[in-house]
Scaffold this active site. Structure first.
Site, PDB file in Angstrom:
ATOM      1  N   ASN A  11       0.865  -1.191   0.000  1.00 12.30           N
ATOM      2  CA  ASN A  11       0.000   0.000   0.000  1.00 12.30           C
ATOM      3  C   ASN A  11       0.896   1.234   0.000  1.00 12.30           C
ATOM      4  OD1 ASN A  11      -1.821   2.034   0.486  1.00 12.30           O
ATOM      5  ND2 ASN A  11      -2.447   1.314   2.519  1.00 12.30           N
ATOM      6  N   TRP A  12       0.959   1.892  -1.149  1.00 12.10           N
ATOM      7  CA  TRP A  12       1.877   3.033  -1.287  1.00 12.10           C
ATOM      8  C   TRP A  12       1.324   4.298  -0.632  1.00 12.10           C
ATOM      9  CZ3 TRP A  12       3.736   2.695  -7.149  1.00 12.10           C
ATOM     10  CH2 TRP A  12       4.432   1.493  -7.318  1.00 12.10           C
ATOM     11  N   LYS A  13       0.073   4.267  -0.225  1.00 11.33           N
ATOM     12  CA  LYS A  13      -0.589   5.427   0.414  1.00 11.33           C
ATOM     13  C   LYS A  13      -0.423   6.678  -0.468  1.00 11.33           C
ATOM     14  CE  LYS A  13      -0.236   3.155   4.846  1.00 11.33           C
ATOM     15  NZ  LYS A  13      -0.105   3.263   6.297  1.00 11.33           N
ATOM     16  N   HIS A  97      -9.560   0.965   5.251  1.00  9.61           N
ATOM     17  CA  HIS A  97      -8.262   1.187   5.897  1.00  9.61           C
ATOM     18  C   HIS A  97      -8.450   2.154   7.072  1.00  9.61           C
ATOM     19  CE1 HIS A  97      -4.159   2.421   6.646  1.00  9.61           C
ATOM     20  NE2 HIS A  97      -3.779   1.331   5.994  1.00  9.61           N
ATOM     21  N   GLU A 169      -5.182  -5.006  10.608  1.00  3.86           N
ATOM     22  CA  GLU A 169      -4.169  -3.980  10.830  1.00  3.86           C
ATOM     23  C   GLU A 169      -4.456  -3.268  12.150  1.00  3.86           C
ATOM     24  OE1 GLU A 169      -2.133  -2.641   6.926  1.00  3.86           O
ATOM     25  OE2 GLU A 169      -3.880  -1.404   7.248  1.00  3.86           O
ATOM     26  N   GLY A 175       2.882   2.042  11.061  1.00  4.09           N
ATOM     27  CA  GLY A 175       3.892   3.095  11.022  1.00  4.09           C
ATOM     28  C   GLY A 175       4.639   3.290  12.331  1.00  4.09           C
ATOM     29  N   SER A 214       3.696  -2.260  10.322  1.00  2.53           N
ATOM     30  CA  SER A 214       5.151  -2.310  10.519  1.00  2.53           C
ATOM     31  C   SER A 214       5.776  -3.637  10.094  1.00  2.53           C
ATOM     32  CB  SER A 214       5.503  -1.979  11.981  1.00  2.53           C
ATOM     33  OG  SER A 214       5.093  -0.663  12.283  1.00  2.53           O
ATOM     34  N   GLY A 235       2.965  -1.182   4.311  1.00  2.18           N
ATOM     35  CA  GLY A 235       2.953   0.250   4.023  1.00  2.18           C
ATOM     36  C   GLY A 235       4.353   0.738   3.675  1.00  2.18           C
ATOM     37  N   GLY A 236       5.026   1.328   4.653  1.00  4.89           N
ATOM     38  CA  GLY A 236       6.337   1.953   4.442  1.00  4.89           C
ATOM     39  C   GLY A 236       7.331   1.113   3.654  1.00  4.89           C
TER      40      GLY A 236
HETATM   41  P1  13P Z   1       3.209   0.285   7.728  1.00 10.53           P
HETATM   42  O1  13P Z   1       3.711  -0.989   7.086  1.00 10.53           O
HETATM   43  O2  13P Z   1       3.947   1.504   7.268  1.00 10.53           O
HETATM   44  O3  13P Z   1       3.123   0.162   9.210  1.00 10.53           O
HETATM   45  O4  13P Z   1       1.703   0.513   7.188  1.00 10.53           O
HETATM   46  C1  13P Z   1       0.800  -0.520   7.263  1.00 10.53           C
HETATM   47  C2  13P Z   1      -0.418  -0.153   6.514  1.00 10.53           C
HETATM   48  O5  13P Z   1      -1.154   0.734   6.921  1.00 10.53           O
HETATM   49  C3  13P Z   1      -0.677  -0.867   5.257  1.00 10.53           C
HETATM   50  O6  13P Z   1      -1.961  -0.625   4.797  1.00 10.53           O
END
Ligand code: 13P
Length: 253
Positions: A11-13, A97, A169, A175, A214, A235-236
């Site tokens: 998920n590149w957000k 989300h 999640e 994060g 994370s 995410g990250g």
């Molecule tokens: P992180 O991997 O940055 O914690 O984010 C998780 C997330 O929200 C994926 O949708």
């Protein structure tokens, strides 16, 4: 128990320009194992969907998805994108989300209407659920997960449930640099599985439960080994090709 093929989703957000997104997709493609045991999914921002789709060269190893959609099919809703507008561009759409639930006040009912619109557009929904830190401390995790999963899944047809993926999640782990505890993730998966089986009338084993929060290349091998977990929502680390492909490789072990 039979386990479904894992799904590793990035998920590149709200990150990356069109050029950067296409370059990251190309980089990921070049680093992927020849035949990963997991299905790989990229969830770029709407603006990058076409370019990332083109960069992926219809490679069957990587699927494409959107991070959100509006619940209506079309109409006077300035700035929004409907699920039917996404069909032809991607295969998956993430709904619920926690950043949408909390920053944009999306309720369980709104998430449900979005999920239904994704199904109606013949796409596959990924339903994200998870408790906040406050809810966890109050001992409400099971109640929150059950409520969110029921609101998303109960009352769908068997075929519709089977097209869904559920992503656990925990909001406080996103994060934060620290993933949830393996025992807690296993317990969350057990709770979510009960709802999935109820919704699918006992035949929902193919519905995947992902863990997100994370996830890194280092933590992935153990996280993906948790009973009941069939993949990760990243995410990250999904913004760095080497890290993301390291997570994909972890699902091969
Ligand atoms: P992180 O991997 O940055 O914690 O984010 C998780 C997330 O929200 C994926 O949708």
């Amino acid at each position: 128990m039979r386990t479904p093929r894992p799904l590793i989703a990035g998920n590149w957000k709200m990150n990356l320009s069109v050029t950067e997104g296409a370059a990251l997709a190309t980089d990921i493609l070049s680093r992927l194992p020849g035949l990963p045991s997991a299905e790989v999914l990229l969830l770029p921002p709407f603006t990058c969907l076409s370019a990332v789709g083109a960069a992926l060269l219809a490679d069957s190893r990587v699927a494409l998805g959107a991070q959100n959609c509006h619940w209506a099919e079309s109409g006077a809703v300035t700035g929004e994108i409907s699920a039917s507008m996404l069909s032809g561009l991607c295969q998956y759409v993430l709904v619920g989300h926690s950043e949408r639930r909390h920053l944009f006040h999306e309720t369980d009912a709104i998430v449900r209407t979005k999920l239904e619109s994704v199904l109606k557009a013949d796409l596959c929904p990924i339903l994200a659920v998870g408790e906040t830190d406050e809810e966890r401390r109050a001992g409400l995790t099971a109640e929150v997960l059950t409520r969110q999963a029921r609101a998303g899944l109960l009352g769908l047809t068997h075929e519709e449930v089977c097209r869904c993926t559920v992503a656990y999640e925990p909001v406080w782990a996103i994060g934060s640099g620290a993933a949830a505890d393996f025992t807690d993730i296993g317990e969350a998966a057990r709770i979510l599985r009960l709802v999935i089986e109820q919704a699918a009338r006992g035949e929902g084993y193919g519905v995947r439960i992902l863990y997100g929060g994370s996830v890194t290349a280092e933590s992935a091998p153990s996280l993906l080994g948790v009973e009941g977990i069939a993949g990760a929502l990243v995410g990250g680390a999904s913004l760095r090709a080497a890290d993301f492909c390291g997570i994909v490789a972890a699902s091969d072990r």
